[in-house]
Motif scaffolding. Structure first.
Motif, PDB file in Angstrom:
ATOM      1  N   ARG A  42      59.822  76.347  29.600  1.00  0.00           N
ATOM      2  CA  ARG A  42      58.783  75.793  28.726  1.00  0.00           C
ATOM      3  C   ARG A  42      58.543  76.693  27.517  1.00  0.00           C
ATOM      4  NH1 ARG A  42      56.106  74.799  33.846  1.00  0.00           N
ATOM      5  NH2 ARG A  42      56.181  72.586  34.366  1.00  0.00           N
ATOM      6  N   LYS A  43      58.488  77.995  27.770  1.00  0.00           N
ATOM      7  CA  LYS A  43      58.247  78.944  26.684  1.00  0.00           C
ATOM      8  C   LYS A  43      59.377  78.910  25.676  1.00  0.00           C
ATOM      9  CE  LYS A  43      57.097  83.812  25.872  1.00  0.00           C
ATOM     10  NZ  LYS A  43      56.867  85.134  26.508  1.00  0.00           N
ATOM     11  N   THR A  44      60.621  78.849  26.190  1.00  0.00           N
ATOM     12  CA  THR A  44      61.781  78.816  25.299  1.00  0.00           C
ATOM     13  C   THR A  44      61.794  77.548  24.464  1.00  0.00           C
ATOM     14  OG1 THR A  44      63.061  80.124  26.894  1.00  0.00           O
ATOM     15  CG2 THR A  44      64.290  78.894  25.233  1.00  0.00           C
ATOM     16  N   GLN A  45      61.512  76.405  25.118  1.00  0.00           N
ATOM     17  CA  GLN A  45      61.521  75.127  24.399  1.00  0.00           C
ATOM     18  C   GLN A  45      60.409  75.076  23.347  1.00  0.00           C
ATOM     19  OE1 GLN A  45      63.859  72.767  24.602  1.00  0.00           O
ATOM     20  NE2 GLN A  45      64.907  74.145  26.022  1.00  0.00           N
ATOM     21  N   LEU A  46      59.252  75.656  23.670  1.00  0.00           N
ATOM     22  CA  LEU A  46      58.160  75.684  22.701  1.00  0.00           C
ATOM     23  C   LEU A  46      58.532  76.527  21.490  1.00  0.00           C
ATOM     24  CD1 LEU A  46      55.261  74.989  21.927  1.00  0.00           C
ATOM     25  CD2 LEU A  46      54.502  76.999  23.217  1.00  0.00           C
ATOM     26  N   GLN A  47      59.179  77.649  21.733  1.00  0.00           N
ATOM     27  CA  GLN A  47      59.616  78.511  20.633  1.00  0.00           C
ATOM     28  C   GLN A  47      60.649  77.788  19.758  1.00  0.00           C
ATOM     29  OE1 GLN A  47      61.001  82.022  22.645  1.00  0.00           O
ATOM     30  NE2 GLN A  47      58.951  82.920  22.810  1.00  0.00           N
ATOM     31  N   LYS A  48      61.564  77.077  20.398  1.00  0.00           N
ATOM     32  CA  LYS A  48      62.571  76.326  19.635  1.00  0.00           C
ATOM     33  C   LYS A  48      61.909  75.238  18.789  1.00  0.00           C
ATOM     34  CE  LYS A  48      66.527  76.969  22.744  1.00  0.00           C
ATOM     35  NZ  LYS A  48      67.510  76.289  23.637  1.00  0.00           N
ATOM     36  N   LYS A  49      60.921  74.551  19.381  1.00  0.00           N
ATOM     37  CA  LYS A  49      60.230  73.499  18.641  1.00  0.00           C
ATOM     38  C   LYS A  49      59.507  74.065  17.431  1.00  0.00           C
ATOM     39  CE  LYS A  49      56.715  69.923  19.165  1.00  0.00           C
ATOM     40  NZ  LYS A  49      55.704  69.302  20.069  1.00  0.00           N
ATOM     41  N   GLN A  50      58.787  75.168  17.638  1.00  0.00           N
ATOM     42  CA  GLN A  50      58.062  75.793  16.535  1.00  0.00           C
ATOM     43  C   GLN A  50      59.011  76.288  15.457  1.00  0.00           C
ATOM     44  OE1 GLN A  50      55.841  78.786  18.628  1.00  0.00           O
ATOM     45  NE2 GLN A  50      54.134  77.402  19.117  1.00  0.00           N
ATOM     46  N   GLN A  51      60.142  76.844  15.862  1.00  0.00           N
ATOM     47  CA  GLN A  51      61.124  77.329  14.887  1.00  0.00           C
ATOM     48  C   GLN A  51      61.708  76.167  14.092  1.00  0.00           C
ATOM     49  OE1 GLN A  51      64.273  79.636  16.630  1.00  0.00           O
ATOM     50  NE2 GLN A  51      65.346  79.955  14.699  1.00  0.00           N
ATOM     51  N   SER A  52      61.994  75.054  14.805  1.00  0.00           N
ATOM     52  CA  SER A  52      62.550  73.881  14.123  1.00  0.00           C
ATOM     53  C   SER A  52      61.558  73.323  13.098  1.00  0.00           C
ATOM     54  CB  SER A  52      62.899  72.810  15.155  1.00  0.00           C
ATOM     55  OG  SER A  52      63.347  71.638  14.534  1.00  0.00           O
ATOM     56  N   GLU A  53      60.270  73.242  13.490  1.00  0.00           N
ATOM     57  CA  GLU A  53      59.252  72.737  12.567  1.00  0.00           C
ATOM     58  C   GLU A  53      59.085  73.672  11.372  1.00  0.00           C
ATOM     59  OE1 GLU A  53      55.844  72.349  15.003  1.00  0.00           O
ATOM     60  OE2 GLU A  53      56.464  70.434  15.901  1.00  0.00           O
ATOM     61  N   SER A  54      59.167  74.965  11.627  1.00  0.00           N
ATOM     62  CA  SER A  54      59.041  75.940  10.542  1.00  0.00           C
ATOM     63  C   SER A  54      60.204  75.818   9.557  1.00  0.00           C
ATOM     64  CB  SER A  54      58.973  77.352  11.127  1.00  0.00           C
ATOM     65  OG  SER A  54      58.910  78.312  10.101  1.00  0.00           O
ATOM     66  N   GLU A  55      61.409  75.665  10.090  1.00  0.00           N
ATOM     67  CA  GLU A  55      62.593  75.518   9.232  1.00  0.00           C
ATOM     68  C   GLU A  55      62.522  74.227   8.423  1.00  0.00           C
ATOM     69  OE1 GLU A  55      65.832  75.749  11.938  1.00  0.00           O
ATOM     70  OE2 GLU A  55      65.741  77.933  12.164  1.00  0.00           O
ATOM     71  N   LYS A  56      62.040  73.154   9.071  1.00  0.00           N
ATOM     72  CA  LYS A  56      61.930  71.881   8.361  1.00  0.00           C
ATOM     73  C   LYS A  56      60.915  71.974   7.223  1.00  0.00           C
ATOM     74  CE  LYS A  56      61.325  66.936   9.173  1.00  0.00           C
ATOM     75  NZ  LYS A  56      61.145  65.871  10.188  1.00  0.00           N
ATOM     76  N   LEU A  57      59.778  72.613   7.491  1.00  0.00           N
ATOM     77  CA  LEU A  57      58.774  72.781   6.452  1.00  0.00           C
ATOM     78  C   LEU A  57      59.303  73.645   5.312  1.00  0.00           C
ATOM     79  CD1 LEU A  57      55.913  72.514   5.326  1.00  0.00           C
ATOM     80  CD2 LEU A  57      55.240  74.446   6.781  1.00  0.00           C
ATOM     81  N   GLN A  58      60.066  74.660   5.651  1.00  0.00           N
ATOM     82  CA  GLN A  58      60.596  75.542   4.613  1.00  0.00           C
ATOM     83  C   GLN A  58      61.512  74.795   3.657  1.00  0.00           C
ATOM     84  OE1 GLN A  58      59.557  78.782   4.236  1.00  0.00           O
ATOM     85  NE2 GLN A  58      60.595  78.527   2.260  1.00  0.00           N
ATOM     86  N   ILE A  59      62.292  73.876   4.178  1.00  0.00           N
ATOM     87  CA  ILE A  59      63.173  73.064   3.316  1.00  0.00           C
ATOM     88  C   ILE A  59      62.325  72.238   2.341  1.00  0.00           C
ATOM     89  CG2 ILE A  59      64.775  71.114   3.310  1.00  0.00           C
ATOM     90  CD1 ILE A  59      65.914  72.193   5.949  1.00  0.00           C
ATOM     91  N   ALA A  60      61.230  71.622   2.851  1.00  0.00           N
ATOM     92  CA  ALA A  60      60.364  70.811   1.992  1.00  0.00           C
ATOM     93  C   ALA A  60      59.690  71.674   0.930  1.00  0.00           C
ATOM     94  CB  ALA A  60      59.312  70.101   2.848  1.00  0.00           C
ATOM     95  N   LEU A  61      59.285  72.891   1.292  1.00  0.00           N
ATOM     96  CA  LEU A  61      58.634  73.772   0.322  1.00  0.00           C
ATOM     97  C   LEU A  61      59.628  74.256  -0.738  1.00  0.00           C
ATOM     98  CD1 LEU A  61      56.348  75.908   2.681  1.00  0.00           C
ATOM     99  CD2 LEU A  61      55.728  73.917   1.290  1.00  0.00           C
ATOM    100  N   ASP A  62      60.847  74.565  -0.327  1.00  0.00           N
ATOM    101  CA  ASP A  62      61.879  74.967  -1.299  1.00  0.00           C
ATOM    102  C   ASP A  62      62.176  73.834  -2.272  1.00  0.00           C
ATOM    103  OD1 ASP A  62      62.042  77.432  -0.096  1.00  0.00           O
ATOM    104  OD2 ASP A  62      63.817  76.952   1.107  1.00  0.00           O
ATOM    105  N   TYR A  63      62.250  72.619  -1.738  1.00  0.00           N
ATOM    106  CA  TYR A  63      62.474  71.451  -2.603  1.00  0.00           C
ATOM    107  C   TYR A  63      61.336  71.301  -3.602  1.00  0.00           C
ATOM    108  CZ  TYR A  63      62.337  66.546  -3.964  1.00  0.00           C
ATOM    109  OH  TYR A  63      62.253  65.382  -4.681  1.00  0.00           O
TER     110      TYR A  63
END
Length: 263
Positions: free
Chosen positions: A133-154
């Motif tokens: 659960r901890k690993t999956q939560l970390q992956k989810k948070q990392q994925s959301e962070s990376e997705k947001l970063q792409i939108a902010l760079d754009y």
């Protein structure tokens, strides 16, 4: 009516009949000796009542004797039961502990070992699940962070030439809040230069498309709240023009912001 009741009725009726007969015999005897009728009736009822009273006294006396006899000479079975009843509770606890000890000593060793292994396995599985659960939560948070970063760079790439640094920071903050479905403050005012409302519509559609399935009404609120040039335009109008003339303007419709990031 139960049979027992009939027995009681027969017994008491028999006693009453005997008492009445005794009273009648006494009455007849009294009359035979020359007594008068009134006195003979008194003799009848007196003898009858005394007979009933005498019977009751005999019954009570016999009952007392029987109870006393049972106390002096108790039955063997009742004696054993009373011994068990008065046995101290501590002795009973000791007996139970001894019985449990014997049972535990007779349990095969392999059953005890299997039980311990099961406990260890269950504990290990619980730890593994928490780790997953901890690993999956970390992956989810990392994925959301990376997705947001792409939108902010754009966003920065599209508006770097057309708004101030403060305006660009405010716009990026609004995009971040939008991605998290949080309320965008009303005190943001971004002024643009060399950009038309069509450019702003295209930007809004690109952000909405990237963060689907958020409703288009929300991206329309973002545009109207952030950009000063859209203050006087209602939300329905903004929503209806988000994808007008896709390839016109400085900001064009971009179906995939990740592809834009690669270029």
């Amino acid at each position: 009516m139960h049979l027992k009741y009939f027995e009681y009725i027969v017994i008491y009726l028999s006693v009453l009949l005997v008492c009445v007969i005794g009273g009648a015999l006494a009455r007849i005897s009294f009359l035979g000796k020359g007594g008068d009728e009134y006195t003979a009736n008194i003799v009848f009822w007196s003898i009858t009542a005394l007979s009933i009273l005498f019977y009751a006294l005999i019954i009570l006396f016999l009952d007392g004797i029987i109870v006393l006899f049972r106390k002096i000479f108790p039955k063997k079975g009742s004696s054993e039961n009373s011994t068990v009843d008065i046995m101290p509770s501590e002795n009973l606890e000791n007996i139970r502990e001894e019985q449990q000890k014997i049972i535990n000593e007779n349990i095969p060793t392999y059953l005890v070992e299997n039980s311990e292994e099961n406990i260890v396995n269950q504990t290990t599985e619980s730890v593994n699940l928490e780790s997953i659960r901890k690993t999956q939560l970390q992956k989810k948070q990392q994925s959301e962070s990376e997705k947001l970063q792409i939108a902010l760079d754009y966003t920065r790439n599209q508006f770097a030439l057309y708004v101030t640094d403060e305006g660009l920071d405010a716009l990026c903050n609004a995009v971040s809040l939008y991605s998290k479905k949080e309320e965008i403050p009303n005190d943001i005012s971004v002024h643009t230069k060399e950009l038309t409302n069509l450019d702003l519509y295209h930007f809004g559609w690109n952000i909405w498309n990237y963060f689907r399935p958020i409703k288009q009404e929300e991206i329309s609120k973002l545009l109207k709240t952030v950009f000063v040039s859209l203050d006087d335009i209602d939300l329905d109008s903004i929503k209806s023009h988000l994808k007008d003339e896709p390839q016109k303007g400085n900001i064009k419709i971009q179906e995939d912001l990740t592809e834009y990031q690669k270029t």
